[in-house]
Design a protein around this motif. Structure first.
Motif, PDB file in Angstrom:
ATOM      1  N   GLY A  48       0.791  -1.214   0.000  1.00 25.54           N
ATOM      2  CA  GLY A  48       0.000   0.000   0.000  1.00 25.54           C
ATOM      3  C   GLY A  48       0.827   1.270   0.000  1.00 25.54           C
ATOM      4  O   GLY A  48       0.524   2.211   0.739  1.00 25.54           O
ATOM      5  N   LEU A  49       1.898   1.304  -0.793  1.00 24.24           N
ATOM      6  CA  LEU A  49       2.679   2.527  -0.985  1.00 24.24           C
ATOM      7  C   LEU A  49       2.367   3.055  -2.382  1.00 24.24           C
ATOM      8  O   LEU A  49       2.709   2.424  -3.376  1.00 24.24           O
ATOM      9  CB  LEU A  49       4.179   2.248  -0.837  1.00 24.24           C
ATOM     10  N   PRO A  50       1.699   4.194  -2.490  1.00 19.99           N
ATOM     11  CA  PRO A  50       1.167   4.665  -3.775  1.00 19.99           C
ATOM     12  C   PRO A  50       2.186   4.778  -4.903  1.00 19.99           C
ATOM     13  O   PRO A  50       1.852   4.550  -6.060  1.00 19.99           O
ATOM     14  CB  PRO A  50       0.584   6.045  -3.415  1.00 19.99           C
ATOM     15  N   LYS A  51       3.435   5.106  -4.577  1.00 22.23           N
ATOM     16  CA  LYS A  51       4.424   5.314  -5.639  1.00 22.23           C
ATOM     17  C   LYS A  51       5.326   4.109  -5.877  1.00 22.23           C
ATOM     18  O   LYS A  51       6.278   4.175  -6.649  1.00 22.23           O
ATOM     19  CB  LYS A  51       5.269   6.549  -5.337  1.00 22.23           C
ATOM     20  N   SER A  52       5.021   2.978  -5.214  1.00 20.51           N
ATOM     21  CA  SER A  52       5.890   1.812  -5.361  1.00 20.51           C
ATOM     22  C   SER A  52       5.866   1.268  -6.784  1.00 20.51           C
ATOM     23  O   SER A  52       6.892   0.850  -7.321  1.00 20.51           O
ATOM     24  CB  SER A  52       5.477   0.714  -4.380  1.00 20.51           C
TER      25      SER A  52
END
Length: 342
Positions: free
Chosen positions: A326-330
């Motif tokens: 849940g890390l948007p920029k991963s």
């Protein structure tokens, strides 16, 4: 991305079949305690366990002990009562007998019709709650989504059944088979379903984005804790392995070298070709091999918390390792890394 707090840490490896060409390591395996990440950090590789299971199956195919197109009931007669849910009506499901058998090829290409996990696992919310010999009896309780070979539907249970066949035919627990036939010979001491307390000191923590836009540590939601518990946790062939990037790259170098690593042959060239070619029917949009995504340029697999390895048909291996849920920029970071590496 790390400086901006978008991800915790990343390990990237580029190799060919013979040697490591580049190692990228930046950021932290433990952000709060400023523990740096490197190629010897331990990762939950999740569904990158699947190609390892396919390798185990194909080892026995090479030995003439398994046949990809043999009905799986030849090896597991307990599954003779599998049914398909053809009609769903007002909360009732109408089940019918199969008109064609499930094969190992179906299991490894996600075309068996088996659901994501058994109904028992669905209720528990965990993938490591049953040993394979007991999970086998839960399998017929969960009807197929469709007839074997009709469609593609990603299924951990199908891969676990394939691993159960490895157990049955080899006479060894699946984890012992991997240890004896693959991990020890190829030199992968960190590969395990049950990391020790010592190994867990090097475990890369997983993160999601917190409410305050900061990295928030999370547990692996699909597994039971403590992770080192061999009594309550069980081997999950489709997604339970832990490994370091420096060890896992050896497995993929073997594929890049057409079945050979460090002068020892583990798979025939024919088996490597079988794993890496399209197995899904032409009328199915998903292009999938035996436990690997494939296209004209590469084949490989990702893992739930952000790991990804690709074996390029030109002979190169590219690995990307983070741990996130849940890390948007991963995803953006992932794509940019592969663009740069290739």
């Amino acid at each position: 991305y790390i400086e901006n707090g978008d991800i915790g840490g990343i390990v990237g490896i580029v190799a060919n079949g013979e040697k490591i060409l580049s190692i990228t390591k930046t950021g932290y395996q433990d952000v709060e305690n400023s523990k740096k990440i490197d190629e010897n950090s331990l990762f939950w590789i999740a569904s990158q366990s699947k190609p390892i299971t396919a390798c185990a199956v194909m080892m026995l195919v090479d030995e003439g002990k398994l046949n990809l197109d043999e009905p799986i009931t030849t090896y597991l007669p307990e599954l003779t009562r599998m049914v398909v849910a053809r009609v769903w009506r007002e909360g009732w499901q109408v089940e019918e007998k199969l008109t064609k058998p499930i094969t190992l090829r179906h299991l490894l290409s996600h075309t068996s019709g088996m659901q994501w996990v058994t109904s028992v696992n669905q209720q528990a919310g965990k993938i490591d709650i049953l040993p394979m010999n007991l999970a086998l009896y839960a399998t017929p309780l969960t009807p197929l989504w469709f007839e074997p070979g009709e469609k593609y539907s990603y299924s951990n249970q199908g891969v676990n059944v394939a691993a159960t066949i490895v157990e049955r035919v080899s006479g060894m627990k699946f984890e012992d088979f991997l240890q004896k036939r693959l991990f020890e010979p190829i030199g992968m001491p960190s590969a395990t379903f049950y990391p020790t307390e010592k190994q867990l000191e090097k475990l890369t923590k997983a993160y999601k984005m917190g409410e305050n836009k900061n990295l928030e540590e999370i547990r692996i939601d699909q597994l039971q804790y403590p992770l080192s518990d061999k009594n309550k946790r069980f081997a999950e062939a489709a997604g339970g392995l832990f490994c370091t990037p420096s060890d896992l790259v050896k497995f993929y170098q073997m594929f890049a070298n057409k079945g050979v690593y460090n002068g020892i042959r583990y798979l025939s060239e024919a088996s490597v070709a079988e794993i890496s070619r399209r197995q899904t029917p032409d009328n199915v949009p998903d292009s999938y091999g035996l436990c690997c995504t494939e296209n004209n340029s590469w084949y490989g697999h990702g893992g739930a918390y952000g790991t990804d390895t690709r074996v390029y048909r030109s002979g190169y291996v590219v690995m990307y390792f983070i741990q996130e849920a849940g890390l948007p920029k991963s995803g953006e970071a992932h794509n940019k890394f592969f663009d740069l590496a290739t």
